[in-house]
Design an enzyme around this catalytic site. Sequence first.
Site, PDB file in Angstrom:
ATOM      1  N   ALA A 118     -81.641 -77.990  34.439  1.00  0.00           N
ATOM      2  CA  ALA A 118     -80.567 -78.897  34.826  1.00  0.00           C
ATOM      3  C   ALA A 118     -80.555 -80.002  33.784  1.00  0.00           C
ATOM      4  O   ALA A 118     -81.616 -80.486  33.399  1.00  0.00           O
ATOM      5  CB  ALA A 118     -80.861 -79.477  36.201  1.00  0.00           C
ATOM      6  N   SER A 222     -87.258 -80.835  29.904  1.00  0.00           N
ATOM      7  CA  SER A 222     -88.031 -79.585  29.950  1.00  0.00           C
ATOM      8  C   SER A 222     -87.632 -78.631  28.828  1.00  0.00           C
ATOM      9  O   SER A 222     -87.003 -79.026  27.857  1.00  0.00           O
ATOM     10  CB  SER A 222     -87.795 -78.906  31.301  1.00  0.00           C
ATOM     11  OG  SER A 222     -86.464 -78.426  31.385  1.00  0.00           O
TER      12      SER A 222
HETATM   13 CL1  6GU Z   1     -78.886 -87.465  32.832  1.00  0.00          CL
HETATM   14  N1  6GU Z   1     -81.250 -86.952  31.951  1.00  0.00           N
HETATM   15  C1  6GU Z   1     -82.359 -86.273  31.882  1.00  0.00           C
HETATM   16  N2  6GU Z   1     -83.303 -86.710  31.033  1.00  0.00           N
HETATM   17  N3  6GU Z   1     -82.599 -85.164  32.587  1.00  0.00           N
HETATM   18  C2  6GU Z   1     -81.646 -84.744  33.408  1.00  0.00           C
HETATM   19  C3  6GU Z   1     -80.451 -85.406  33.539  1.00  0.00           C
HETATM   20  C4  6GU Z   1     -80.282 -86.550  32.765  1.00  0.00           C
HETATM   21  N4  6GU Z   1     -79.705 -84.739  34.416  1.00  0.00           N
HETATM   22  C5  6GU Z   1     -80.412 -83.700  34.837  1.00  0.00           C
HETATM   23  N5  6GU Z   1     -81.593 -83.688  34.222  1.00  0.00           N
END
Ligand code: 6GU
Length: 287
Positions: A118, A222
Amino acid sequence: PEQKLGYTYEEYKVTADWLLANTEHRPLIAIICGSGLGGLAEILKDQKVFSYSDIPNFPQSTVHGHAGRLVFGTLKGKSCVCMQGRFHLYEGYPIWKVTFPIRIFRLLGVETAIVTNAAGGLNEDYKVGDIMLIKDHLNMPGFAGNNPLVGPNDERFGLRFPCMSDAYDRDLRKLAKTVARDLGYSDFLKEGVYCVLGGPSFETIAECNMLKRLGADAVGMSTVHEVIVARHCGMRVFGLSLITNKAVMDYNSESKANHEEVLQTGRERASQLEEMISRLVEGIEPN
Ligand code: 6GU
């Protein structure tokens, strides 16, 4: 005291041999489910499931939205192993624990890794619910010395200095585009660059603007570490990001990144992701 820099070959071997002794599945494909995408594992047939806590040497999953189970089974008649729940730097694991399962998969005989996550959309053209094929990455922890291959190199896995310019297999991306077109998914299929950060805090507005200017289309916490280790040991890699939210780029915006939104978008796109990955698996030929 001297810090441990990784597992020994023998430690990987213990885990792999234990799994080989406890299942008859001999997967050529491994699938890593991102946050909220664990439903992917449920579509495997003839399942043999292990809790991470029951597997020798296996780290434990601590994040909500990650079940912590290794699921063996078949998808479109092909033997697969699926990680329902992965390990992240922000959980406090050293990076070599984060990527431990990849080398286990290699020792089981896996040839192709499918990694999902995600991610927040940085590219202005991206919408929530888009599926981004990963064509390249920016490894920000790596710039600071946190690369999973740091430490003595074991030649039994791969080269000291592995190439990363071809990390995301072009043929698999082409296949994914064909599959997406056949399924009528072209409207929400994108292709771009994924940037990994350490987390767990989401990015500031200034950080999002910086990452965008550096060429990132999506940002997450990730995948890249796993991809580096998979490429090091000679696996083919296919990666995709589900854009679960738009990264906040504007000081007037009222929207705020949160984990619940990430999980909710995952639920909404789950069935299409599952269909796409099934068809992709169907089309993957053994080496
Ligand atoms: Cl906006 N940032 C990060 N670092 N990880 C995420 C995200 C955002 N949305 C899902 N995973």
